[in-house]
Scaffold this active site. Structure first.
Site, mmCIF file in Angstrom:
data_model
loop_
_atom_site.group_PDB
_atom_site.id
_atom_site.type_symbol
_atom_site.label_atom_id
_atom_site.label_comp_id
_atom_site.label_asym_id
_atom_site.label_seq_id
_atom_site.Cartn_x
_atom_site.Cartn_y
_atom_site.Cartn_z
ATOM 1 C CG ASP A 46 -2.041 1.042 1.147
ATOM 2 O OD1 ASP A 46 -1.603 2.242 0.940
ATOM 3 O OD2 ASP A 46 -3.220 0.823 1.403
ATOM 4 C CG HIS A 100 -2.178 -0.930 6.072
ATOM 5 N ND1 HIS A 100 -3.232 -0.132 5.522
ATOM 6 C CD2 HIS A 100 -1.866 -1.835 5.303
ATOM 7 C CE1 HIS A 100 -3.323 -0.630 4.274
ATOM 8 N NE2 HIS A 100 -2.653 -1.619 4.072
ATOM 9 C CB CYS A 103 -4.951 -3.886 4.849
ATOM 10 S SG CYS A 103 -3.975 -4.683 3.768
HETATM 11 CO CO CO Z 1 -2.727 -3.159 2.907
#
Ligand code: CO
Length: 214
Positions: A46, A100, A103
């Site tokens: 990400d 995180h 996500c």
């Molecule tokens: Co993620």
């Protein structure tokens, strides 16, 4: 238009080189001599979770592997190669698995959408869901259930690391190596530690390998 986007990157790079050199004229000369990072970071791909920015680490300080939803899959040669190099050769002291909230990989795995090739990767997360379904099904708020799975997955990835001969060998050799499960909140920038494992953390015996010296 797209060329402009690329020129922006190259210009930013020129600016960064100048900035670093203005602080330390030897910056790149020193980096060219080699790396001795203390940390291995296994994080999500990400774009909102840049390992070095959120930890304040500089070039040379953190060795990084990223994939969708920060998974540690025992047949993933890419991850295993990074792990072995970091642990056996660079002798990192800490491995951080950082997940995180929010996500997309976790969200996609909870859904029943067909992502074709990606299904094979996300299937690992579906299995973690089922392993913890009693707990997860008890959470009615969708976002809260997603966040709970983010955390449960991080714990699972740390256990997956413990199951590798790479980590076990380091512990067998008496290396100072600790595993950390962390979660990052893209909504406020905060990183927090959820769990910490070392050689004494529990692992079913069947996963513990013999080493030549045993
Ligand atoms: Co993620």
């Amino acid at each position: 238009m797209s060329q402009e986007a690329i020129l922006k990157l190259l210009d930013a790079n020129k600016q960064w080189v100048e900035d670093e050199l203005s602080h330390n004229p030897e910056f790149f000369k020193e980096l060219a001599e080699g790396q001795q990072p203390e940390y291995l970071w296994i994080g999500c791909s990400d774009s909102r979770v840049p390992a070095d920015r959120i930890t304040g680490t500089k070039p040379g300080q953190i060795f990084v592997h990223r994939n969708i939803a920060n998974l540690v899959i025992h047949t993933d040669l890419n991850m295993l190669s990074v792990l072995e190099y970091a642990v056996a050769y660079l002798k990192v002291k800490h491995i951080i698995v950082c997940g995180h909230y929010g996500c997309g990989g976790i969200r996609a795995a909870i859904s029943r959408n067909n992502y074709e090739l990606l299904n094979k990767w996300l299937r690992n997360i579906k299995d973690i869901y089922i392993k913890n379904q009693d707990e997860l099904n008890g959470i009615s708020d969708t976002r809260a259930r997603e966040n709970a799975l983010v955390e449960l997955s991080i714990k699972q990835q740390i256990e997956n690391l413990m199951k590798t001969s790479v980590v076990q060998r380091a512990w067998h050799l008496g290396e100072d190596l600790t595993l950390h499960g962390m979660v990052y909140d893209v909504a406020n920038g905060r990183l927090k530690q959820l769990i910490q494992y070392d050689r004494n953390s529990p692992l079913p015996e069947i996963y513990r390998y013999y080493f030549d010296e045993d």
